[in-house]
Design a protein around this motif. Structure first.
Motif, PDB file in Angstrom:
ATOM      1  N   SER A  93      -1.990  -2.013  -5.440  1.00  0.00           N
ATOM      2  CA  SER A  93      -1.143  -0.886  -5.072  1.00  0.00           C
ATOM      3  C   SER A  93      -1.005  -0.884  -3.556  1.00  0.00           C
ATOM      4  O   SER A  93      -1.829  -1.443  -2.835  1.00  0.00           O
ATOM      5  CB  SER A  93      -1.808   0.414  -5.546  1.00  0.00           C
ATOM      6  OG  SER A  93      -1.035   1.527  -5.187  1.00  0.00           O
ATOM      7  N   THR A  94       0.045  -0.236  -3.085  1.00  0.00           N
ATOM      8  CA  THR A  94       0.284  -0.149  -1.661  1.00  0.00           C
ATOM      9  C   THR A  94       0.984   1.164  -1.347  1.00  0.00           C
ATOM     10  O   THR A  94       1.430   1.883  -2.256  1.00  0.00           O
ATOM     11  CB  THR A  94       1.098  -1.351  -1.153  1.00  0.00           C
ATOM     12  OG1 THR A  94       1.138  -1.328   0.281  1.00  0.00           O
ATOM     13  CG2 THR A  94       2.505  -1.348  -1.716  1.00  0.00           C
ATOM     14  N   TYR A  95       1.102   1.476  -0.059  1.00  0.00           N
ATOM     15  CA  TYR A  95       1.801   2.670   0.387  1.00  0.00           C
ATOM     16  C   TYR A  95       2.094   2.528   1.877  1.00  0.00           C
ATOM     17  O   TYR A  95       1.556   1.621   2.529  1.00  0.00           O
ATOM     18  CB  TYR A  95       0.970   3.930   0.103  1.00  0.00           C
ATOM     19  CG  TYR A  95      -0.404   3.912   0.736  1.00  0.00           C
ATOM     20  CD1 TYR A  95      -0.631   4.502   1.978  1.00  0.00           C
ATOM     21  CD2 TYR A  95      -1.470   3.278   0.095  1.00  0.00           C
ATOM     22  CE1 TYR A  95      -1.891   4.478   2.562  1.00  0.00           C
ATOM     23  CE2 TYR A  95      -2.733   3.255   0.669  1.00  0.00           C
ATOM     24  CZ  TYR A  95      -2.935   3.852   1.902  1.00  0.00           C
ATOM     25  OH  TYR A  95      -4.166   3.817   2.486  1.00  0.00           O
ATOM     26  N   ARG A  96       2.925   3.385   2.407  1.00  0.00           N
ATOM     27  CA  ARG A  96       3.170   3.409   3.839  1.00  0.00           C
ATOM     28  C   ARG A  96       2.074   4.232   4.471  1.00  0.00           C
ATOM     29  O   ARG A  96       1.969   5.428   4.274  1.00  0.00           O
ATOM     30  CB  ARG A  96       4.547   4.022   4.135  1.00  0.00           C
ATOM     31  CG  ARG A  96       4.768   4.403   5.603  1.00  0.00           C
ATOM     32  CD  ARG A  96       5.330   3.258   6.417  1.00  0.00           C
ATOM     33  NE  ARG A  96       5.312   3.510   7.840  1.00  0.00           N
ATOM     34  CZ  ARG A  96       6.359   3.912   8.544  1.00  0.00           C
ATOM     35  NH1 ARG A  96       7.506   4.138   7.969  1.00  0.00           N
ATOM     36  NH2 ARG A  96       6.238   4.067   9.858  1.00  0.00           N
ATOM     37  N   GLY A  97       1.215   3.566   5.225  1.00  0.00           N
ATOM     38  CA  GLY A  97       0.095   4.247   5.866  1.00  0.00           C
ATOM     39  C   GLY A  97       0.483   4.824   7.207  1.00  0.00           C
ATOM     40  O   GLY A  97       1.641   4.792   7.619  1.00  0.00           O
TER      41      GLY A  97
END
Length: 113
Positions: free
Chosen positions: A108-112
């Motif tokens: 999973s990933t996201y804009r940090g």
């Protein structure tokens, strides 16, 4: 020391620890071809703070994580030998942090921040 326009970190959610020594490359889309512009490996805390220049022009970029190499060093089978995350950069944005949460059979990933 300035921070790169793009930074990342990798957390091994299977072990609950940062993923150290994960090779990562940064590419830019130039027409129809991807061009490598930087590379490195995560540190003991699973981070890469210096990955490419401190400013990037607007465009489409990708981070390629060599998860197969990482899991080979831990003796763990993985379904994803590479994870590639593609994202857009706007020159007006000061910083892009793109984390990867990783397990042997999912990510999973996201804009940090």
């Amino acid at each position: 020391m300035s921070t790169s326009h793009v930074t990342t970190h990798v957390l091994d959610t299977g072990s609950g620890k940062p993923a150290a020594e994960v090779p990562v490359t940064l590419h830019v889309l130039d027409g129809e071809s991807w061009v490598r512009i930087a590379g490195g490996a995560t540190d003991a805390d699973g981070r890469i703070k210096q990955l490419g220049p401190d400013r990037l022009p607007s465009g489409t970029y990708r981070l390629a994580f060599d998860t197969g190499k990482y899991y080979a060093t831990t003796g763990t089978e993985t379904f994803f030998p590479e994870v590639t995350l593609t994202f857009g950069v706007l020159e007006s944005e000061a910083h892009y942090h793109v984390p990867l949460l990783l397990s042997p059979f999912a990510y999973s990933t996201y804009r940090g921040s």
